[in-house]
Each structure stands twice: as structure tokens, then as C-alpha cells.
Motif scaffolding. Sequence first.
Motif, PDB file in Angstrom:
ATOM      1  N   HIS A 194      18.581  -0.825   2.227  1.00  0.00           N
ATOM      2  CA  HIS A 194      17.453  -1.797   2.330  1.00  0.00           C
ATOM      3  C   HIS A 194      17.522  -2.500   3.530  1.00  0.00           C
ATOM      4  N   ASP A 195      18.394  -2.198   4.517  1.00  0.00           N
ATOM      5  CA  ASP A 195      18.543  -2.831   5.977  1.00  0.00           C
ATOM      6  C   ASP A 195      17.343  -1.984   6.757  1.00  0.00           C
ATOM      7  N   ILE A 196      16.389  -2.536   6.743  1.00  0.00           N
ATOM      8  CA  ILE A 196      14.927  -1.794   7.221  1.00  0.00           C
ATOM      9  C   ILE A 196      14.302  -3.024   7.939  1.00  0.00           C
ATOM     10  N   ASP A 197      13.194  -2.484   8.924  1.00  0.00           N
ATOM     11  CA  ASP A 197      12.447  -3.525   9.543  1.00  0.00           C
ATOM     12  C   ASP A 197      11.168  -3.544   8.831  1.00  0.00           C
ATOM     13  N   ARG A 198      10.678  -4.670   8.354  1.00  0.00           N
ATOM     14  CA  ARG A 198       9.527  -4.879   7.594  1.00  0.00           C
ATOM     15  C   ARG A 198       8.492  -5.497   8.515  1.00  0.00           C
ATOM     16  N   SER A 199       8.323  -5.420   9.616  1.00  0.00           N
ATOM     17  CA  SER A 199       7.519  -5.968  10.431  1.00  0.00           C
ATOM     18  C   SER A 199       6.093  -5.101  10.169  1.00  0.00           C
ATOM     19  N   GLY A 200       6.091  -4.049   9.645  1.00  0.00           N
ATOM     20  CA  GLY A 200       4.864  -3.485   9.453  1.00  0.00           C
ATOM     21  C   GLY A 200       4.049  -4.060   8.341  1.00  0.00           C
ATOM     22  N   LEU A 201       4.843  -4.663   7.507  1.00  0.00           N
ATOM     23  CA  LEU A 201       3.992  -5.381   6.265  1.00  0.00           C
ATOM     24  C   LEU A 201       3.482  -6.718   7.013  1.00  0.00           C
ATOM     25  N   LYS A 202       2.385  -6.901   6.445  1.00  0.00           N
ATOM     26  CA  LYS A 202       1.572  -8.028   6.872  1.00  0.00           C
ATOM     27  C   LYS A 202       1.186  -8.723   5.685  1.00  0.00           C
ATOM     28  N   PRO A 203       0.912 -10.146   5.533  1.00  0.00           N
ATOM     29  CA  PRO A 203       0.476 -10.874   4.368  1.00  0.00           C
ATOM     30  C   PRO A 203      -0.654 -10.319   3.807  1.00  0.00           C
ATOM     31  N   ASN A 204      -0.715 -10.255   2.593  1.00  0.00           N
ATOM     32  CA  ASN A 204      -1.792  -9.906   2.000  1.00  0.00           C
ATOM     33  C   ASN A 204      -2.334 -11.007   1.114  1.00  0.00           C
ATOM     34  N   HIS A 245      16.072  -7.089  -1.439  1.00  0.00           N
ATOM     35  CA  HIS A 245      14.924  -6.377  -0.868  1.00  0.00           C
ATOM     36  C   HIS A 245      13.628  -6.666  -1.537  1.00  0.00           C
ATOM     37  N   ALA A 246      13.546  -7.103  -2.877  1.00  0.00           N
ATOM     38  CA  ALA A 246      12.249  -7.609  -3.422  1.00  0.00           C
ATOM     39  C   ALA A 246      11.827  -8.696  -2.940  1.00  0.00           C
ATOM     40  N   LEU A 247      12.586  -9.835  -2.602  1.00  0.00           N
ATOM     41  CA  LEU A 247      12.361 -11.107  -2.098  1.00  0.00           C
ATOM     42  C   LEU A 247      12.045 -10.986  -0.679  1.00  0.00           C
ATOM     43  N   ARG A 248      12.625 -10.305   0.140  1.00  0.00           N
ATOM     44  CA  ARG A 248      12.148 -10.096   1.542  1.00  0.00           C
ATOM     45  C   ARG A 248      10.850  -9.447   1.813  1.00  0.00           C
ATOM     46  N   THR A 249      10.688  -8.422   1.054  1.00  0.00           N
ATOM     47  CA  THR A 249       9.630  -7.850   0.940  1.00  0.00           C
ATOM     48  C   THR A 249       8.189  -8.474   0.373  1.00  0.00           C
ATOM     49  N   ALA A 250       8.480  -9.190  -0.689  1.00  0.00           N
ATOM     50  CA  ALA A 250       7.416 -10.119  -1.225  1.00  0.00           C
ATOM     51  C   ALA A 250       7.103 -11.413  -0.223  1.00  0.00           C
ATOM     52  N   GLN A 251       8.168 -11.805   0.640  1.00  0.00           N
ATOM     53  CA  GLN A 251       7.969 -12.855   1.705  1.00  0.00           C
ATOM     54  C   GLN A 251       6.945 -12.264   2.717  1.00  0.00           C
ATOM     55  N   ALA A 252       7.195 -11.023   3.151  1.00  0.00           N
ATOM     56  CA  ALA A 252       6.649 -10.197   4.136  1.00  0.00           C
ATOM     57  C   ALA A 252       4.962 -10.221   3.583  1.00  0.00           C
ATOM     58  N   LEU A 253       4.807  -9.940   2.473  1.00  0.00           N
ATOM     59  CA  LEU A 253       3.567  -9.709   2.097  1.00  0.00           C
ATOM     60  C   LEU A 253       2.726 -11.199   1.828  1.00  0.00           C
ATOM     61  N   GLY A 254       3.676 -12.271   1.691  1.00  0.00           N
ATOM     62  CA  GLY A 254       3.035 -13.670   1.309  1.00  0.00           C
ATOM     63  C   GLY A 254       2.892 -13.898  -0.046  1.00  0.00           C
ATOM     64  N   ILE A 255       3.527 -13.040  -0.903  1.00  0.00           N
ATOM     65  CA  ILE A 255       3.436 -13.256  -2.308  1.00  0.00           C
ATOM     66  C   ILE A 255       4.650 -13.769  -3.219  1.00  0.00           C
ATOM     67  N   ASP A 256       5.754 -14.154  -2.176  1.00  0.00           N
ATOM     68  CA  ASP A 256       6.916 -14.412  -3.023  1.00  0.00           C
ATOM     69  C   ASP A 256       6.721 -15.699  -3.941  1.00  0.00           C
ATOM     70  N   GLU A 257       5.828 -16.473  -3.800  1.00  0.00           N
ATOM     71  CA  GLU A 257       5.954 -17.757  -4.375  1.00  0.00           C
ATOM     72  C   GLU A 257       4.818 -17.435  -5.819  1.00  0.00           C
ATOM     73  N   PRO A 267       0.772  -1.223   0.017  1.00  0.00           N
ATOM     74  CA  PRO A 267      -0.030  -0.126   0.121  1.00  0.00           C
ATOM     75  C   PRO A 267       0.816   1.313   0.028  1.00  0.00           C
ATOM     76  N   ALA A 268       0.312   2.212  -0.608  1.00  0.00           N
ATOM     77  CA  ALA A 268       0.995   3.586  -0.882  1.00  0.00           C
ATOM     78  C   ALA A 268       1.266   4.157   0.507  1.00  0.00           C
ATOM     79  N   ASP A 269       0.525   3.893   1.767  1.00  0.00           N
ATOM     80  CA  ASP A 269       0.793   4.482   3.085  1.00  0.00           C
ATOM     81  C   ASP A 269       1.501   3.468   3.952  1.00  0.00           C
ATOM     82  N   SER A 270       2.346   2.549   3.355  1.00  0.00           N
ATOM     83  CA  SER A 270       3.002   1.763   4.147  1.00  0.00           C
ATOM     84  C   SER A 270       4.371   2.644   4.601  1.00  0.00           C
ATOM     85  N   ASP A 271       4.797   2.095   5.648  1.00  0.00           N
ATOM     86  CA  ASP A 271       5.958   3.004   6.194  1.00  0.00           C
ATOM     87  C   ASP A 271       7.326   2.375   5.509  1.00  0.00           C
ATOM     88  N   LEU A 272       7.411   1.515   4.792  1.00  0.00           N
ATOM     89  CA  LEU A 272       8.328   0.929   4.147  1.00  0.00           C
ATOM     90  C   LEU A 272       9.228   1.932   3.418  1.00  0.00           C
TER      91      LEU A 272
END
Length: 240
Positions: A89-99, A123-135, A27-32
Motif C-alpha cells: 500500500h506504499d503507493i502514490d494516491r495523487s491521481g485520486l481527486k476529491p469526489n 490504506h482505507a483511511l488514506r484512500t478515503a481522505q484522498a477522495l474527501g469521504i473519510d469523515e 472509479p474502476a478506471d483509477s490507477d490505484l
Amino acid sequence: MRRRARVADLFAQKDIWVFDLDNTLYPADSDLWPKIDARITLFMSHLFGLDGMSSRALQKYYYERYGTTLRGLMEEHRISAEEFLDFAHDIDRSGLKPNHSLASAILALPGRKLILTNGSRDHALRTAQALGIDEMFEDIFDIVAADFTPKPAAETYERFFDKHGVDPARSVMFEDLARNLIVPHARGMTTALVVPKPGQIDHREAFEMVSEAAPPHIDFITADLEAFLVDIVAGAKPSA
């Protein structure tokens, strides 16, 4: 009804789905992105010994001129791309939830799905994993694969097409930056600009935003990517 049929026919002929990452798949309002942006400013401060305001001004100058701050630093200061990308890209991605709804919508699209990003593969892989869409994705084409030449440069898209055997005429590209859709549209891709929902924070720079009237290189604008994809699969006119 005739227009709906034409839209359905258009997407029925597409079987390659290309997605930008940042501010498109989350989402556009994500803190990522603000976190990454702040890390880049900090990198500039460490590199040049500047205060925060001066570092940020230089950062944005390079970003607007070269497409990414990294490209500007590489061109003008020969800095290490690996060091920059690791730091930024050394950031906390805990604010992202599986979509889960987005994952289901992407999975339902017929054919191939790819990520094309100006960020790093990690960065793309870790972000996609956090969103639950990497696969859901076949592969990631990142800034390293682009030889550090960022979108919207034409050669970046050509490298992408060649590496992955992508036929633009059979492809759709989803992006949050209008300028990154100019070359794809010219090459025959169907283009969709993903914008914030009404009332959402918009982290794009002022020069990156478009007016209400869409430029001719943008075929669709949507503020709801999941609903847009669901409508494509259903064969209906995508919702704005």
C-alpha cells in the motif's frame, strides 16, 4: 409504480450502509489498484527471487485460491502480514481527486456507514481522505480486524457483524466482486454490485466478472454509485 414503491419500501427499512473500498468507492478506471497489484508482484519477486512473470503467476494463484495473496503467503510461507501490507500500500494516491458528489450522496444516507475491506486500515483511511469521504464513515473493518481471513469467508462477515453490532436485515452492502456478496445476501443483507461504466477499464480478474444476467445473490447492479445512492435517498428506483 408498484415496483418503484416496493424498492422505496425496501431501502426505507435500511439504516446501515456497508462499502467495500477498492474499485467500489473510487472509479474502476483509477490507477490505484494497478499500482497496488504491481507492488504485490514486486514483493513476491523480492521474497522468492523470481522474475516478474513467475512472481505474478504465483501471486494470482494465491489470490484465486486464498482470497488474497497475503493469505496465501501467510498460510504457505509464514510471512509478516505487517511488512506485506506496508509494502503493497506504499503507493502514490495523487491521481485520486476529491469526489464531492459521492461525499454528499453518502452523507445523505440515513443511519450508519462503514467500510469493510480486505486491505489495511491505513490504506482505507488514506484512500478515503484522498477522495474527501473519510469523515462520512463511522469506522473501517480491515483485514487485520478480520484476523487476516479475507472476504468472501463467512467468518469474516460474522466478525464484522459482531464487532459493529450490525443487523444484516437492516443493512446494504456495496461491492465490486460478486463472490463477496454471496454470504451477505445469505445473511439477509441487500446487495449491490458496483461495476465499471460502459467503456471503462475493468481491472478485475476474469474469474471475478459476472455475465449480464445477475446471480441470485445480487439484488442490484449499478455502474454509477453516486446516482444509485442519490436515488435511494430520493426514494426512487436506483439507476443501473
